[in-house]
Design an enzyme around this catalytic site. Structure first.
Site, PDB file in Angstrom:
ATOM      1  N   ARG A  60     -20.151 -38.943 -32.325  1.00 46.28           N
ATOM      2  CA  ARG A  60     -19.034 -39.654 -31.676  1.00 46.28           C
ATOM      3  C   ARG A  60     -18.172 -40.235 -32.787  1.00 46.28           C
ATOM      4  O   ARG A  60     -18.698 -40.653 -33.835  1.00 46.28           O
ATOM      5  CB  ARG A  60     -19.536 -40.769 -30.746  1.00 46.28           C
ATOM      6  CG  ARG A  60     -18.409 -41.525 -30.046  1.00 46.28           C
ATOM      7  CD  ARG A  60     -18.845 -42.360 -28.827  1.00 46.28           C
ATOM      8  NE  ARG A  60     -19.792 -43.412 -29.133  1.00 46.28           N
ATOM      9  CZ  ARG A  60     -21.092 -43.363 -28.882  1.00 46.28           C
ATOM     10  NH1 ARG A  60     -21.624 -42.286 -28.323  1.00 46.28           N
ATOM     11  NH2 ARG A  60     -21.899 -44.364 -29.194  1.00 46.28           N
ATOM     12  N   HIS A  85     -26.654 -45.049 -24.935  1.00 48.80           N
ATOM     13  CA  HIS A  85     -26.813 -46.496 -25.105  1.00 48.80           C
ATOM     14  C   HIS A  85     -28.035 -46.851 -25.951  1.00 48.80           C
ATOM     15  O   HIS A  85     -28.683 -47.864 -25.727  1.00 48.80           O
ATOM     16  CB  HIS A  85     -26.875 -47.199 -23.740  1.00 48.80           C
ATOM     17  CG  HIS A  85     -25.535 -47.284 -23.084  1.00 48.80           C
ATOM     18  ND1 HIS A  85     -25.353 -47.639 -21.776  1.00 48.80           N
ATOM     19  CD2 HIS A  85     -24.304 -47.046 -23.568  1.00 48.80           C
ATOM     20  CE1 HIS A  85     -24.057 -47.610 -21.488  1.00 48.80           C
ATOM     21  NE2 HIS A  85     -23.407 -47.246 -22.554  1.00 48.80           N
ATOM     22  N   ASP A  90     -14.597 -52.204 -32.071  1.00 49.50           N
ATOM     23  CA  ASP A  90     -15.521 -51.203 -31.521  1.00 49.50           C
ATOM     24  C   ASP A  90     -15.312 -49.889 -32.270  1.00 49.50           C
ATOM     25  O   ASP A  90     -14.357 -49.165 -32.000  1.00 49.50           O
ATOM     26  CB  ASP A  90     -15.204 -51.050 -30.016  1.00 49.50           C
ATOM     27  CG  ASP A  90     -16.180 -50.147 -29.295  1.00 49.50           C
ATOM     28  OD1 ASP A  90     -17.173 -49.727 -29.899  1.00 49.50           O
ATOM     29  OD2 ASP A  90     -15.931 -49.865 -28.101  1.00 49.50           O
ATOM     30  N   ASP A 104     -22.465 -47.028 -33.819  1.00 43.02           N
ATOM     31  CA  ASP A 104     -21.423 -47.563 -32.939  1.00 43.02           C
ATOM     32  C   ASP A 104     -21.590 -49.069 -32.996  1.00 43.02           C
ATOM     33  O   ASP A 104     -22.523 -49.622 -32.402  1.00 43.02           O
ATOM     34  CB  ASP A 104     -21.618 -47.022 -31.513  1.00 43.02           C
ATOM     35  CG  ASP A 104     -20.542 -47.514 -30.542  1.00 43.02           C
ATOM     36  OD1 ASP A 104     -19.828 -48.479 -30.875  1.00 43.02           O
ATOM     37  OD2 ASP A 104     -20.447 -46.946 -29.443  1.00 43.02           O
ATOM     38  N   TYR A 117     -22.748 -34.242 -27.609  1.00 39.78           N
ATOM     39  CA  TYR A 117     -24.177 -34.579 -27.664  1.00 39.78           C
ATOM     40  C   TYR A 117     -24.949 -33.350 -27.195  1.00 39.78           C
ATOM     41  O   TYR A 117     -24.796 -32.936 -26.038  1.00 39.78           O
ATOM     42  CB  TYR A 117     -24.476 -35.783 -26.759  1.00 39.78           C
ATOM     43  CG  TYR A 117     -23.461 -36.898 -26.973  1.00 39.78           C
ATOM     44  CD1 TYR A 117     -23.646 -37.861 -27.956  1.00 39.78           C
ATOM     45  CD2 TYR A 117     -22.275 -36.941 -26.216  1.00 39.78           C
ATOM     46  CE1 TYR A 117     -22.688 -38.848 -28.173  1.00 39.78           C
ATOM     47  CE2 TYR A 117     -21.314 -37.917 -26.435  1.00 39.78           C
ATOM     48  CZ  TYR A 117     -21.525 -38.872 -27.416  1.00 39.78           C
ATOM     49  OH  TYR A 117     -20.576 -39.838 -27.637  1.00 39.78           O
ATOM     50  N   HIS A 126     -18.931 -38.732 -21.193  1.00 38.09           N
ATOM     51  CA  HIS A 126     -18.306 -40.048 -20.988  1.00 38.09           C
ATOM     52  C   HIS A 126     -16.798 -39.937 -21.147  1.00 38.09           C
ATOM     53  O   HIS A 126     -16.277 -38.901 -21.546  1.00 38.09           O
ATOM     54  CB  HIS A 126     -18.894 -41.104 -21.935  1.00 38.09           C
ATOM     55  CG  HIS A 126     -18.760 -40.804 -23.405  1.00 38.09           C
ATOM     56  ND1 HIS A 126     -17.571 -40.950 -24.078  1.00 38.09           N
ATOM     57  CD2 HIS A 126     -19.661 -40.375 -24.323  1.00 38.09           C
ATOM     58  CE1 HIS A 126     -17.756 -40.644 -25.364  1.00 38.09           C
ATOM     59  NE2 HIS A 126     -19.008 -40.269 -25.534  1.00 38.09           N
ATOM     60  N   GLU A 168     -12.520 -42.401 -28.282  1.00 36.96           N
ATOM     61  CA  GLU A 168     -13.891 -42.152 -28.726  1.00 36.96           C
ATOM     62  C   GLU A 168     -14.522 -40.891 -28.137  1.00 36.96           C
ATOM     63  O   GLU A 168     -15.463 -40.974 -27.355  1.00 36.96           O
ATOM     64  CB  GLU A 168     -14.763 -43.357 -28.412  1.00 36.96           C
ATOM     65  CG  GLU A 168     -14.677 -43.904 -26.996  1.00 36.96           C
ATOM     66  CD  GLU A 168     -15.646 -45.075 -26.779  1.00 36.96           C
ATOM     67  OE1 GLU A 168     -16.843 -44.913 -27.044  1.00 36.96           O
ATOM     68  OE2 GLU A 168     -15.182 -46.136 -26.332  1.00 36.96           O
ATOM     69  N   GLU A 170     -15.062 -43.023 -33.046  1.00 37.58           N
ATOM     70  CA  GLU A 170     -14.367 -44.020 -32.218  1.00 37.58           C
ATOM     71  C   GLU A 170     -13.461 -44.905 -33.069  1.00 37.58           C
ATOM     72  O   GLU A 170     -13.916 -45.513 -34.037  1.00 37.58           O
ATOM     73  CB  GLU A 170     -15.394 -44.905 -31.488  1.00 37.58           C
ATOM     74  CG  GLU A 170     -14.758 -46.016 -30.671  1.00 37.58           C
ATOM     75  CD  GLU A 170     -15.765 -46.784 -29.826  1.00 37.58           C
ATOM     76  OE1 GLU A 170     -16.947 -46.845 -30.200  1.00 37.58           O
ATOM     77  OE2 GLU A 170     -15.346 -47.322 -28.783  1.00 37.58           O
ATOM     78  N   HIS A 194     -11.552 -46.974 -23.400  1.00 41.24           N
ATOM     79  CA  HIS A 194     -11.540 -48.127 -22.494  1.00 41.24           C
ATOM     80  C   HIS A 194     -10.660 -49.189 -23.122  1.00 41.24           C
ATOM     81  O   HIS A 194     -10.396 -49.157 -24.331  1.00 41.24           O
ATOM     82  CB  HIS A 194     -12.966 -48.657 -22.259  1.00 41.24           C
ATOM     83  CG  HIS A 194     -13.732 -48.917 -23.538  1.00 41.24           C
ATOM     84  ND1 HIS A 194     -13.574 -50.064 -24.288  1.00 41.24           N
ATOM     85  CD2 HIS A 194     -14.621 -48.162 -24.235  1.00 41.24           C
ATOM     86  CE1 HIS A 194     -14.361 -50.012 -25.353  1.00 41.24           C
ATOM     87  NE2 HIS A 194     -14.999 -48.852 -25.357  1.00 41.24           N
ATOM     88  N   HIS A 220     -15.561 -53.926 -23.344  1.00 39.89           N
ATOM     89  CA  HIS A 220     -14.952 -53.161 -22.247  1.00 39.89           C
ATOM     90  C   HIS A 220     -14.049 -54.167 -21.545  1.00 39.89           C
ATOM     91  O   HIS A 220     -14.465 -54.867 -20.629  1.00 39.89           O
ATOM     92  CB  HIS A 220     -16.012 -52.599 -21.296  1.00 39.89           C
ATOM     93  CG  HIS A 220     -16.881 -51.565 -21.967  1.00 39.89           C
ATOM     94  ND1 HIS A 220     -18.051 -51.108 -21.430  1.00 39.89           N
ATOM     95  CD2 HIS A 220     -16.734 -50.901 -23.150  1.00 39.89           C
ATOM     96  CE1 HIS A 220     -18.587 -50.202 -22.253  1.00 39.89           C
ATOM     97  NE2 HIS A 220     -17.811 -50.073 -23.298  1.00 39.89           N
ATOM     98  N   ASP A 238     -38.039 -72.852 -24.239  1.00 42.03           N
ATOM     99  CA  ASP A 238     -36.884 -73.748 -24.358  1.00 42.03           C
ATOM    100  C   ASP A 238     -35.826 -73.225 -25.335  1.00 42.03           C
ATOM    101  O   ASP A 238     -35.009 -73.990 -25.835  1.00 42.03           O
ATOM    102  CB  ASP A 238     -37.349 -75.160 -24.750  1.00 42.03           C
ATOM    103  CG  ASP A 238     -38.109 -75.166 -26.063  1.00 42.03           C
ATOM    104  OD1 ASP A 238     -38.391 -74.066 -26.593  1.00 42.03           O
ATOM    105  OD2 ASP A 238     -38.421 -76.257 -26.555  1.00 42.03           O
TER     106      ASP A 238
HETATM  107  N1  GLY Z   1     -19.605 -49.708 -27.950  1.00 39.63           N
HETATM  108  C1  GLY Z   1     -19.432 -49.501 -26.595  1.00 39.63           C
HETATM  109  C2  GLY Z   1     -18.464 -48.443 -26.332  1.00 39.63           C
HETATM  110  O1  GLY Z   1     -18.118 -47.713 -27.235  1.00 39.63           O
HETATM  111  O2  GLY Z   1     -17.964 -48.310 -25.268  1.00 39.63           O
HETATM  112 MN    MN Z   2     -16.020 -48.064 -27.051  1.00 41.44          MN
HETATM  113 MN    MN Z   3     -18.355 -48.174 -29.309  1.00 37.44          MN
END
Ligand code: GLY
Ligand code: MN
Ligand code: MN
Length: 462
Positions: A430, A244, A272, A261, A413, A355, A409, A432, A359, A366, A37
């Site tokens: 990374r 991820h 972000d 991140d 890697y 990647h 970003e 960002e 975005h 996103h 619940d």
């Molecule tokens: N934190 C998700 C991205 O960087 O797209």
């Molecule tokens: Mn991002």
């Molecule tokens: Mn991010």
């Protein structure tokens, strides 16, 4: 402008786009059970919130082309309010939210068929709310049952996302103010995690990923953020190569890089940020070499982010710098992959950078908004992807306008592999930042946390 007027103005802009006889239905999110619940923490639907500022569950908004707005919300209920908290209730909703009418959500199925009667088009967000299509169908079925008495049944259903996505893509001053504040909180959280990592290692303490995750959360909540905007990534060492990855329990070794991140959500808006830093406060030679390369590629992307540029241009600028840099540092062998132009054309860089460079960012991390320029949606060219062999249709990328917000970003890697220089193995980096497009360039709203390697080292010594 008061908040009530702000939302009313947005609803009026929607109404003006529904066309004669149009009506729009925008539900908030459903509650989701977690186990037995207990529910997951409720998060309102972003479209619904954008038009109401209302955060209670079990609510729907209806807007007509004539600008009449009706809210359906939870009725007042003393017993439920003792358990779950105060409800606004339909009686208070018109004054509090500026809607013209409000009813209990329990009466939605009786009101909606009447409201849809004699309308030409029903608008609602397609493929967002599980089961909504079926409910609309049920309401239309009820209207159809009355056609014998002269009622007209809507002949069209249309996706409301297109209208709302375009509105949400360009942020107004109210939104930008919240996003700047969210970014400042997130930046402080990153600094706190960096400093804590170095301090714990200096004190001979064990540092695990969740220790740093806890520092982020502390800073988010300390400054009024409701929750993280997405599952925080806190990745020590080789875990940074898992795109991820989530903050888990891995031990962070002195000498590792840590990739974080993470960004908070504040009053419905996401931030972000990614920073990659040496756990003990000092980059090794190979770490620094790749770090400076990623940073140089980010600089190139930032310079390419301005009004009138295409969304894809920062990505292309990043790739150009990374391609040359991967050859220069020996990650790629020019005898095998050729020149930087060949690396770009054949996507050889993809082994280490898989990647996109950014975005849209807004209420959703996103965020919504078309990545194709709407005025050129019919134009496309076809090409064969050099890696997959797939035929790709390229449509003209979105032209950036002031008020659009996007992330920048880039990353690298490096997984261990034949021909990959060993000194770079398991390094994942990374960087960002979040950028508001302006008339002259872009405003980086996340730079309260430093990004240059020397500056990161300096703050980790502090
Ligand atoms: N934190 C998700 C991205 O960087 O797209
Ligand atoms: Mn991002
Ligand atoms: Mn991010």
């Amino acid at each position: 402008m008061t908040a009530v007027n702000l939302y009313a103005q947005r609803r009026a802009r929607v109404a003006a786009q529904l066309g004669a006889g149009g009506i729009a239905i925008i539900p908030t999110a459903l509650e989701h059970p977690r186990n037995r619940d207990s529910d997951f923490l409720f998060r309102h639907d972003s479209y619904f919130y954008y038009l109401t500022g209302f955060t209670e569950p079990h609510a729907s908004l209806v807007i007509t082309a004539e600008g009449e707005c009706t809210l359906f919300c939870q009725p007042k209920d003393m017993e439920r309010e003792i358990w779950d908290g105060i409800r606004l209730g339909p009686e208070a909703a018109p004054a509090a939210l500026g809607v013209q009418a409000a009813h209990a959500i329990t009466t939605l199925d009786t009101h909606l068929p009447r409201m849809l009667e004699n309308r030409s088009t029903v608008w609602y967000p397609f493929a967002i709310h599980k089961g909504l299509e079926g409910r609309v169908d049920g309401w239309l079925h009820a209207v159809r049952a009355r056609v014998r008495y002269g009622a007209l049944c809507p002949e069209q259903q249309r996706d409301l996302c297109g209208i709302l996505d375009e509105m949400r893509l360009v942020k107004d001053d109210h939104e930008l103010d919240i996003m700047r504040r969210a970014s400042q909180i997130s930046a402080r959280a990153h600094i706190r995690a960096m400093q804590r990592s170095a301090a714990m290692l200096r004190a001979g303490q064990e540092v695990r990923e969740y220790h740093l995750d806890a520092e982020l959360l502390h800073e988010f909540r300390q400054h009024g953020s409701q929750y993280p905007a997405y599952g925080s990534i806190v990745a020590g060492g080789a875990n940074a190569c898992v795109l991820h990855y989530r903050a888990d329990k891995a031990l962070i070794q002195s000498g590792d890089l840590v990739l974080i991140d993470a960004g908070c959500e504040l009053d419905g808006y996401a931030s972000d940020i990614t920073r990659t830093f040496p756990a003990n406060g000092k980059f090794s030679g190979p770490q620094r070499e790749l770090y400076d390369l990623v940073l140089a590629s980010q600089d190139a992307a930032i310079a390419a982010t301005h009004q009138g540029a295409r969304f894809v241009e920062p990505h292309e600028a990043t790739v150009a710098v990374l391609a040359q840099g991967m050859l220069d540092v020996g990650l790629l062998d020019k005898n095998k992959v050729g020149s930087a132009q060949d690396v770009i054309a054949n996507r050889s860089y993809f082994q280490f950078y898989m990647h996109r460079t950014g975005h849209w960012l807004g209420m959703d991390v996103h965020d919504c908004g078309s990545y194709v320029e709407p005025s050129q949606v019919g134009q496309f060219s076809e090409r064969k992807d050099p890696l997959s062999g797939e035929l790709i249709k390229d449509r003209p990328s979105r032209i950036l306008q002031p008020g659009m917000v996007l992330t920048i970003e880039p990353g690298i890697y490096v997984r261990p592999g034949a021909g990959v220089p060993e000194q770079f193995w398991n390094i994942g980096i990374r960087i960002e930042d979040d950028a508001v497009v302006t008339a002259t360039g872009c405003e980086l709203i996340t730079r309260d946390v430093p990004v240059k390697a020397d500056e990161i080292e300096a703050l980790m010594r502090a």
